[in-house]
Design an enzyme around this catalytic site. Sequence first.
Site, short mmCIF file in Angstrom:
data_model
loop_
_atom_site.label_atom_id
_atom_site.label_comp_id
_atom_site.label_asym_id
_atom_site.label_seq_id
_atom_site.Cartn_x
_atom_site.Cartn_y
_atom_site.Cartn_z
N GLU A 80 1.06 2.32 6.85
CA GLU A 80 1.81 3.07 7.88
C GLU A 80 0.92 3.43 9.06
O GLU A 80 1.06 4.50 9.65
CB GLU A 80 2.39 4.35 7.27
CG GLU A 80 3.85 4.25 6.99
CD GLU A 80 4.56 3.34 7.96
OE1 GLU A 80 5.09 2.35 7.47
OE2 GLU A 80 4.58 3.58 9.17
C1 LIG Z 1 -0.01 -1.72 -0.83
C2 LIG Z 1 0.35 -1.96 0.58
C3 LIG Z 1 1.66 -1.76 1.00
C4 LIG Z 1 2.03 -2.02 2.31
N1 LIG Z 1 3.34 -1.90 2.69
C5 LIG Z 1 3.73 -2.40 3.90
C6 LIG Z 1 5.12 -2.52 4.24
O1 LIG Z 1 6.00 -2.10 3.50
N2 LIG Z 1 5.44 -3.10 5.42
C7 LIG Z 1 4.50 -3.57 6.29
O2 LIG Z 1 4.85 -4.11 7.33
N3 LIG Z 1 3.18 -3.45 6.01
C8 LIG Z 1 2.77 -2.88 4.83
N4 LIG Z 1 1.44 -2.79 4.52
C9 LIG Z 1 0.46 -3.19 5.52
C10 LIG Z 1 -0.30 -2.03 6.11
O3 LIG Z 1 0.54 -1.24 6.92
C11 LIG Z 1 -1.50 -2.60 6.86
O4 LIG Z 1 -2.39 -3.11 5.88
C12 LIG Z 1 -2.19 -1.60 7.74
O5 LIG Z 1 -1.37 -1.23 8.81
C13 LIG Z 1 -3.52 -2.11 8.30
O6 LIG Z 1 -3.40 -3.42 8.79
P1 LIG Z 1 -4.42 -4.54 8.32
O7 LIG Z 1 -4.45 -4.54 6.83
O8 LIG Z 1 -4.08 -5.80 8.99
O9 LIG Z 1 -5.82 -4.02 8.81
P2 LIG Z 1 -6.44 -4.28 10.27
O10 LIG Z 1 -5.41 -4.04 11.30
O11 LIG Z 1 -7.12 -5.59 10.26
O12 LIG Z 1 -7.53 -3.13 10.36
C14 LIG Z 1 -8.81 -3.23 9.73
C15 LIG Z 1 -9.65 -2.00 10.09
O13 LIG Z 1 -9.84 -1.95 11.50
C16 LIG Z 1 -9.45 -0.69 11.99
N5 LIG Z 1 -8.89 -0.84 13.33
C17 LIG Z 1 -7.97 -1.72 13.77
N6 LIG Z 1 -7.71 -1.51 15.06
C18 LIG Z 1 -8.46 -0.47 15.45
C19 LIG Z 1 -8.62 0.26 16.67
N7 LIG Z 1 -7.91 -0.06 17.75
N8 LIG Z 1 -9.50 1.28 16.69
C20 LIG Z 1 -10.18 1.64 15.60
N9 LIG Z 1 -10.07 1.00 14.43
C21 LIG Z 1 -9.22 -0.03 14.35
C22 LIG Z 1 -8.38 -0.19 11.02
O14 LIG Z 1 -8.25 1.22 11.07
C23 LIG Z 1 -8.95 -0.69 9.70
O15 LIG Z 1 -9.91 0.22 9.21
C24 LIG Z 1 1.05 -2.47 3.23
C25 LIG Z 1 -0.28 -2.63 2.82
C26 LIG Z 1 -0.62 -2.41 1.52
C27 LIG Z 1 -2.05 -2.65 1.09
#
Ligand SMILES: Cc1cc2nc3c(=O)[nH]c(=O)nc-3n(C[C@H](O)[C@H](O)[C@H](O)COP(=O)(O)OP(=O)(O)OC[C@H]3O[C@@H](n4cnc5c(N)ncnc54)[C@H](O)[C@@H]3O)c2cc1C
Length: 596
Positions: free
Chosen positions: A443
Amino acid sequence: MPHYTPPLRDMQFVMHEVLNVVDELKALPAHADIDADTINAVVEEAGKLAAEVVAPLNQIGDSEGCTLDKATHEVKAPKGFKEAYAKYVEGGWAALSCDPAYGGQGLPYLVNQSMYEMLNSANQAWTMYPGLSHGAYEALIAHGSDEQKKTYLPKLTSGHWTGTMCLTESHCGTDLGMLRTKAEPQADGTYKLTGNKIFISAGEHDLAENIIHLVLARLPDAPSGSKGISLFVVPKYLVNADGTLGARNPIFCGALEHKMGIHGNATAQLNLDGAIGTLVGEPNKGLAAMFVMMNAARLGVGMQGLGLTEAAYQNAAAYAKDRIQMRSLSGPKAPDKPADPIIVHPDVRKMLLTARAYAEGGRMLAMWTTLQLDKEHASTDEAVKAECADLVALITPIVKAFLTDNAWLATSHCMQVYGGHGYIAEWGMEQYVRDARINMIYEGTNTIQSLDLLGRKVLGDNGAKLKKFGKLVAAFVEDEGVNEDMQEFVNPLADLGDKVTKLTTEIGMKAMKNPDEVGAAAVDYLRVCGHLVFAYFWARMAKVALAKLDSGDPFYKAKLATARFYFAKLLPETAGLIRSARAGVATLQEMDEALF
Ligand SMILES: Cc1cc2nc3c(=O)[nH]c(=O)nc-3n(C[C@H](O)[C@H](O)[C@H](O)COP(=O)(O)OP(=O)(O)OC[C@H]3O[C@@H](n4cnc5c(N)ncnc54)[C@H](O)[C@@H]3O)c2cc1C
């Protein structure tokens, strides 16, 4: 097996003794008939559902997980989940705060949110199946066409269908502007969606007859980036004109993720293979429409953190009174036993009180925020609506990030109270820790919440929303500044209020020269603001407890003791956080990337 007792007394304290919710709600025409007995009775029954039906499935769900039949793409939730969900639907729980126009009961969000705290304490993984439906409901009610509302809202309201939010793709989570799922317009006004979504919570399961996916995708002529994203509603089964279920839509679960916690919830990879959907709202405005769902979900995730904090606390407190180990430093406290119960040891008490202060402070914050949400939605006074909307917008990232960070700390402390037994699965404590961890990530990670708070909500409007909350703090300080018994709470609150004002100005000035200063300070800043908000609410709770101390009810004694602990032992964390926030970006940028 862990136990769970719904914290009804504390909920009633917050609602009726601190917030006077009945008076506030009665002022809204939609809730003119509400009374305390109704609220208490519904919350009590919801507590029974949580404790008696849902909680016993928590460990089963964790050990069994979900299973995917690769041939049919169907997913089975763990044993008992489907039956518990049927009871939830039968009891009308899905409809609590939904609009009566679609079969809802029209109760305040406050009642629904209280139920969600308890369901999350009982079993976060199970609770995510119905929980996501609320966000889908909110997005459709705000942005859906009449046809979409008529087709989907009654079944989401009854709980016969559940919802999902499909944003994430393998190459984009935070940066949704990069998403690739395509939506091709069809001659009949529908769209064919093609692409792959990952990590979709409750993305496929056997609890409900149909699953209503809200999917972000790109139209063929869409501009690049986040300005080219549209929102679509894509049902698992297409819906016939008469409301019956039609053909299976090609949105299939390709795999389930193996993950650290919430094993009972299906985290699905979804392949859209020409799945038929309809556009929600306007083309290329999908992100704004999805934000309705995301804001609801962010408050919901805060409730997940709160629920786990409460459940972990209850179990650790019971264990600490029972487990005997070593003697108190100041001499035996249970001389008839071979050792004292570990609750005599100061550090064990510190861990327990930390969890308790985070649970009770979190409940107060969550209930106040939900009351503002009720006023925002149901007030007929435009000025009240706008004021409450601003407060909810400001506080939402704090509810999401502060309560989930606290839950991670609290569940870890509670596991520590058990010593080695906390690390052993049988006791259930390590599951709370594992389940709590995801709440800081999904989220929008807690870093993203912090950037939202500092960058958008505070600096983005020159502190206007922050000042609105500041006014509440200032009025309380003014009123209670003359009350000698309240000095121990009012003085640190006023002091922190001043410090937040100065810190905000300082970061704002630095950010004008270097925008990275916002990124460097944001996480510390959110935690400082979280404490400011907690200090305000803990002071308000302390005021009520002080006034009722003579009643002899031990509840007020405990409340006051927890308030004093919070101010003495947790609030001082802000000094270090402010120092760290003020240290700026320089040391974060000094090292060359190659040296990492
Ligand atoms: C169990 C589980 C359930 C989930 N359920 C859903 C769901 O129902 N629907 C859905 O759509 N998604 C869902 N997700 C996805 C989840 O919302 C994302 O994993 C999350 O938003 C982070 O995206 P990412 O994994 O691509 O990480 P990334 O976006 O690659 O981020 C990696 C790191 O970089 C940091 N970062 C990125 N951009 C910035 C910035 N501008 N400034 C500072 N730091 C930054 C982040 O904070 C993080 O620490 C789920 C994930 C999991 C693991």
